[in-house]
Design a protein around this motif. Structure first.
Motif, PDB file in Angstrom:
ATOM      1  N   GLN A 188      -4.371   6.275   6.976  1.00 37.96           N
ATOM      2  CA  GLN A 188      -3.798   5.851   5.706  1.00 37.96           C
ATOM      3  C   GLN A 188      -4.820   5.936   4.581  1.00 37.96           C
ATOM      4  O   GLN A 188      -4.454   6.156   3.423  1.00 37.96           O
ATOM      5  CB  GLN A 188      -3.234   4.434   5.831  1.00 37.96           C
ATOM      6  N   PHE A 216      -4.453   9.052   1.051  1.00 36.81           N
ATOM      7  CA  PHE A 216      -4.632   8.977  -0.400  1.00 36.81           C
ATOM      8  C   PHE A 216      -5.320  10.222  -0.946  1.00 36.81           C
ATOM      9  O   PHE A 216      -5.025  10.679  -2.044  1.00 36.81           O
ATOM     10  CB  PHE A 216      -5.461   7.728  -0.752  1.00 36.81           C
ATOM     11  N   LYS A 223       0.657   7.020  -6.428  1.00 36.68           N
ATOM     12  CA  LYS A 223      -0.415   8.015  -6.520  1.00 36.68           C
ATOM     13  C   LYS A 223       0.135   9.426  -6.344  1.00 36.68           C
ATOM     14  O   LYS A 223      -0.289  10.377  -7.006  1.00 36.68           O
ATOM     15  CB  LYS A 223      -1.475   7.716  -5.460  1.00 36.68           C
ATOM     16  N   LEU A 237      -4.910  -2.111   1.646  1.00 35.62           N
ATOM     17  CA  LEU A 237      -5.036  -1.715   3.048  1.00 35.62           C
ATOM     18  C   LEU A 237      -5.940  -2.686   3.801  1.00 35.62           C
ATOM     19  O   LEU A 237      -5.628  -3.118   4.910  1.00 35.62           O
ATOM     20  CB  LEU A 237      -5.610  -0.300   3.138  1.00 35.62           C
ATOM     21  N   ALA A 294       0.825  -1.209   0.000  1.00 37.65           N
ATOM     22  CA  ALA A 294       0.000   0.000   0.000  1.00 37.65           C
ATOM     23  C   ALA A 294       0.860   1.260   0.000  1.00 37.65           C
ATOM     24  O   ALA A 294       0.503   2.259  -0.630  1.00 37.65           O
ATOM     25  CB  ALA A 294      -0.937   0.000   1.212  1.00 37.65           C
ATOM     26  N   GLU A 295       1.995   1.226   0.708  1.00 35.20           N
ATOM     27  CA  GLU A 295       2.866   2.403   0.746  1.00 35.20           C
ATOM     28  C   GLU A 295       3.432   2.713  -0.628  1.00 35.20           C
ATOM     29  O   GLU A 295       3.531   3.879  -1.033  1.00 35.20           O
ATOM     30  CB  GLU A 295       4.013   2.195   1.743  1.00 35.20           C
ATOM     31  N   LEU A 346       1.982   1.948  -3.449  1.00 36.10           N
ATOM     32  CA  LEU A 346       0.862   2.464  -4.241  1.00 36.10           C
ATOM     33  C   LEU A 346       0.583   3.929  -3.888  1.00 36.10           C
ATOM     34  O   LEU A 346       0.234   4.737  -4.763  1.00 36.10           O
ATOM     35  CB  LEU A 346      -0.381   1.612  -3.998  1.00 36.10           C
ATOM     36  N   LEU A 347       0.749   4.270  -2.613  1.00 34.28           N
ATOM     37  CA  LEU A 347       0.563   5.665  -2.204  1.00 34.28           C
ATOM     38  C   LEU A 347       1.634   6.553  -2.843  1.00 34.28           C
ATOM     39  O   LEU A 347       1.341   7.690  -3.252  1.00 34.28           O
ATOM     40  CB  LEU A 347       0.639   5.757  -0.680  1.00 34.28           C
ATOM     41  N   LEU A 359      -6.442   3.423  -8.904  1.00 36.52           N
ATOM     42  CA  LEU A 359      -5.387   3.340  -7.888  1.00 36.52           C
ATOM     43  C   LEU A 359      -5.978   3.285  -6.489  1.00 36.52           C
ATOM     44  O   LEU A 359      -5.501   2.530  -5.628  1.00 36.52           O
ATOM     45  CB  LEU A 359      -4.454   4.547  -8.014  1.00 36.52           C
ATOM     46  N   PHE A 360      -7.022   4.084  -6.270  1.00 36.92           N
ATOM     47  CA  PHE A 360      -7.608   4.128  -4.929  1.00 36.92           C
ATOM     48  C   PHE A 360      -8.238   2.787  -4.563  1.00 36.92           C
ATOM     49  O   PHE A 360      -8.070   2.304  -3.433  1.00 36.92           O
ATOM     50  CB  PHE A 360      -8.665   5.231  -4.861  1.00 36.92           C
ATOM     51  N   LYS A 386      -7.435  -0.102  -5.688  1.00 34.69           N
ATOM     52  CA  LYS A 386      -6.337  -1.041  -5.429  1.00 34.69           C
ATOM     53  C   LYS A 386      -5.724  -0.760  -4.058  1.00 34.69           C
ATOM     54  O   LYS A 386      -5.429  -1.686  -3.295  1.00 34.69           O
ATOM     55  CB  LYS A 386      -5.282  -0.866  -6.525  1.00 34.69           C
ATOM     56  N   TYR A 387      -5.551   0.507  -3.751  1.00 34.88           N
ATOM     57  CA  TYR A 387      -4.994   0.914  -2.448  1.00 34.88           C
ATOM     58  C   TYR A 387      -5.911   0.458  -1.317  1.00 34.88           C
ATOM     59  O   TYR A 387      -5.437  -0.082  -0.307  1.00 34.88           O
ATOM     60  CB  TYR A 387      -4.828   2.431  -2.447  1.00 34.88           C
TER      61      TYR A 387
END
Length: 777
Positions: free
Chosen positions: A494, A498, A388, A423, A381-382, A384-385, A415-416, A418-419
């Motif tokens: 977290q 985003f 983004k 998470l 997730a990090e 992916l952040l 992206l969100f 997936k994020y």
């Protein structure tokens, strides 16, 4: 030029003028031209005749005068004779002079002819010199044009060729008899080749410029990103000083106004300077050549080709800065797009907005396709952040150049999601581990620092102030509760990380967060706790109930947190978590499970009662099972159930006492019990009295004692001397209103006044109790 010689048609008038001159010098001055004319024209005889005629006329005048004035005449004759002599002498001089003049005239004619010849040669030389001079001007103009080409001053060279044509070549070619005609025609035929040379040279320079631009696109994009970061930093500083400005995002009108004084030119700064001179020069040259459409098409094709070369076949989304090619791709696209936008601003006739937007859309679609293909390998997730964040910076930079970023904004949704999935997966494992490894014991706090930490992360309010507490102390919930609270807060933070930096779908964040949080709390916390309710350990069940109670309160607090944290564009109204109801409803399940375990223990204790229904003697103390039962209830309330809320403890007491009363009442009603004597009734009465005394010492005793009413009234009925009162409705309602109308007669029928032998009764009672224990009643 020599003065023109005067000529005379009639010498008579000329002679009159000569004779009438006032002085000798004038006489000579006028005589000489007449003599020259007579000599030149061969009319010397005519002149002599005119002179003779004039003389005769003067002689006639003299004779007339002599006849009238004799003396004067004689004097005049004398004078005339003198004049005549002088005239003869003068005539001789004239003749000599005439001969001299003739000789001089011949020499002068020769000299004049020589002069004419010399002038003709000189004119030829002048004509040749002028022709050479004009040719040199033409050659100088030609050489100047080629010098300008060598110096890469193409527009000046083209202008020089045009001036050469207009000023020299065209006028000369129009005159076929001009001296420089052949030279001008030859040069005129070479001009198209010169123009082609200029066109090729300027295109060579333009292609070199385009190559350099392509090579510096990534660095230009990096500089553009740097400028955007600076603007973001300034915007944050302004928001810290004035929170109201925090409502305005980057590229908003307010932000642009505030940032005017710190304007950063991406194309001209300390790091990079982009010179558009080759492009402007090529554009001007092709406009001058009338080839602007061809040039525009070639330039567009070149830029499309460069765009294709710009886009890689794949993108590495690695967390390693050196291997991460996403940022390189975004920087290259940014540099390319910035050049395109700057080209429109500087040369709108070369690039149209439609063409540039088509290239931009194509690059965005390709980038999205490459990123989407690589997203399947991203499980962090990090990371992916971070991806983004790079895309958000890219969007903000391109938005400042007036590019449409709607496609990229929509891609952020991918992206969100997936994020959010990553998470949820990570926190799902965390919650699962926390719940499964919990000791399900009240959490012990050793000092004030630990206490402050727990209060800070948990939704928990202690009734006592921290300074009133004595450490070590015990909090009602187990350690899983604060650990889950920490994870919940991290999950919230977290999630909102985003949307902190340019995300155009805050409503979706709010809704997805609510659903994900609901799912985690329901599936991974609540249901796992409910699964553990199958445990036979009452302390664990009680702790689960306490935890459920605190999780329910945490959900209420979370609902308020979500309301405060949601975007201003989200729909108003309350936020409702389904997990709140899940925890609330499963509290009932936990309570029922506690009831089951307590009642099961009560059943076990009551089953050990071992009453001798025909006992020959009265008991002296309560039964062992009853003493054990009251000790059990007292112990669990003072230890195991101590952490439960008062109302739940009272409910458990209420249910336990009710169940115990019903279980005790069922003993004499058993079909295996045929007869009951007074001693057995006395034993039951003593046990019931012991139980009543225990309940009387509890909190809220009046309410709890109601559970024993039926049992007490039933014992009173069995000990009554007048059983007929039960069958009297009015009396029964007063004294035995809680006694069941069916059970009363059954018990009264079992009562007997006699007391059987001890052996018989003792033999029967154990057998009866044996059957009841194994469900053989």
């Amino acid at each position: 030029m020599p003065r023109k010689v005067q000529t005379w048609d009639d010498y008579d008038s000329a002679v009159d003028q000569i004779i009438l001159t006032p002085s000798d010098s004038d006489f000579i001055d006028q005589l000489i031209p007449v003599l020259k004319d007579a000599t030149a024209s061969g009319r010397t005889a005519t002149l002599v005749q005119s002179l003779s005629q004039y003389a005769e006329e003067r002689e006639g005048d003299i004779e007339r005068i002599g006849l009238t004035q004799h003396e004067e005449f004689l004097g005049s004759v004398s004078q005339l004779q003198t004049i005549r002599e002088e005239t003869v002498a003068l005539t001789a001089e004239i003749l000599d002079l005439n001969q001299s003049i003739q000789a001089s005239t011949e020499k002068l004619a020769e000299q004049k002819q020589a002069l004419v010849d010399t002038r003709r040669v000189r004119q030829n030389i002048t004509d040749v010199s002028d022709a050479l001079r004009e040719s040199l001007k033409i050659m100088h103009a030609v050489n100047n044009a080629h010098d300008l080409i060598r110096k890469k001053k193409y527009y000046g060279a083209l202008k020089s060729l045009e001036d050469l044509q207009n000023e020299y070549l065209v006028p000369i070619i129009q005159n076929k008899y001009a001296t420089q005609y052949r030279l001008a025609d030859l040069i005129q035929k070479s001009i198209p080749a010169s123009r082609k040379t200029i066109s090729e040279a300027v295109m060579t320079d333009l292609n070199t410029w385009l190559y350099r631009i392509r090579e510096t696109s990534q660095f230009l994009g990096e500089v553009a990103f740097f400028g955007t970061r600076q603007r973001l930093d300034r915007q944050r500083e302004r928001a810290e000083q004035n929170p109201y400005l925090g409502h305005f995002k980057l590229n908003s009108a307010i932000e642009l106004v505030f940032d005017e004084s710190d304007e950063f030119d991406v194309l001209d700064n300390e790091e990079v300077q982009v010179d558009f001179t080759p492009l402007h020069e090529a554009l001007h040259i092709h406009e001058a050549l009338g080839q602007i459409d061809k040039f525009r098409a070639e330039y567009a094709a070149t830029r499309r080709q460069q765009k294709e070369l710009l886009m890689p076949s794949s993108v590495n989304l690695s967390s390693d800065e050196e291997e991460n090619s996403l940022r390189d791709l975004l920087e290259q696209i940014t540099g390319f797009a910035v050049i395109e936008k700057a080209t429109i601003q500087r040369a709108p006739q070369l690039r149209s907005t439609v063409e540039v937007d088509e290239l931009w859309d194509s690059m965005c679609q390709t980038a999205i396709r490459l990123i989407s293909r690589s997203l399947t390998d991203v499980d962090n997730a990090e990371l992916l952040l971070k991806i983004k964040g790079d895309i958000a910076l890219f969007i903000q930079t391109m938005e400042s150049w007036n590019y449409s970023v709607s496609t990229l904004n929509n891609f952020q949704l991918t992206l969100f999601y997936k994020y959010a999935e990553l998470l949820k997966r990570r926190f799902s494992d965390d919650f699962q581990e926390i719940v499964s490894t919990d000791d399900y014991m009240p959490m012990q706090i050793n000092n004030a620092e630990e206490y402050e930490k727990v209060l800070k992360v948990s939704w928990y309010t202690e009734e006592k102030a921290p300074e009133e507490l004595t450490f070590p102390c015990v909090l009602p919930f187990s350690q899983m509760y604060p650990l889950c609270c920490i994870d919940i807060r991290n999950f919230l933070n977290q999630f909102y990380f985003f949307s902190n930096d340019h995300f155009q779908h805050p409503n979706i964040v709010d809704e997805t967060l609510r659903k994900s949080l609901d799912e985690l709390l329901t599936e991974k916390v609540c249901r796992t706790l409910v699964e553990r309710l199958n445990s036979q350990y009452l302390g664990q069940i009680v702790q689960i109930l306490i935890n459920l109670e605190h999780f329910e309160e945490a959900c209420h607090q979370l609902e308020q947190e979500l309301i405060r944290a949601r975007s201003s564009t989200s729909a108003g109204g309350p936020v409702s978590l389904k997990s709140t109801e899940e925890f609330r409803s499963n509290k009932k399940t936990a309570e029922k499970r506690i009831f089951e375990l307590v009642n099961s223990k009560i059943d076990d204790l009551v089953d050990t009662s071992d009453y001798n229904w025909m006992t020959p003697s009265k008991p002296t103390e309560p039964s062992n099972y009853m003493q054990t039962l009251t000790r059990y209830l007292e112990n669990i309330m003072g230890s195991t159930l101590l952490g439960l809320p008062r109302e739940i403890k009272e409910l458990i007491y209420f249910d336990a006492l009710s169940h115990a009363a019903n279980k005790i009442l069922a003993l004499p009603l058993s079909p295996d019990v045929k007869k009951i004597n007074a001693n057995a009734v006395a034993a039951m009465a003593m046990d019931v009295q012991h139980l009543s005394a225990f309940v009387a010492n509890l909190e809220n005793a009046p309410m709890l004692e109601q559970n024993l009413d039926e049992l007490q009234q039933t014992i009173a009925l069995m000990q009554s001397d007048n059983h007929d009162e039960f069958f009297d409705i009015s009396t029964r309602n007063k004294k035995y209103g809680r006694v069941d109308a069916m059970n009363g007669p059954i018990l009264l029928e079992k009562l007997t006044l006699g007391i059987e032998s001890t052996t018989t009764s003792r033999a029967a009672a154990p057998l009866a109790n044996f059957g009841s224990r194994f469900g053989l009643r």
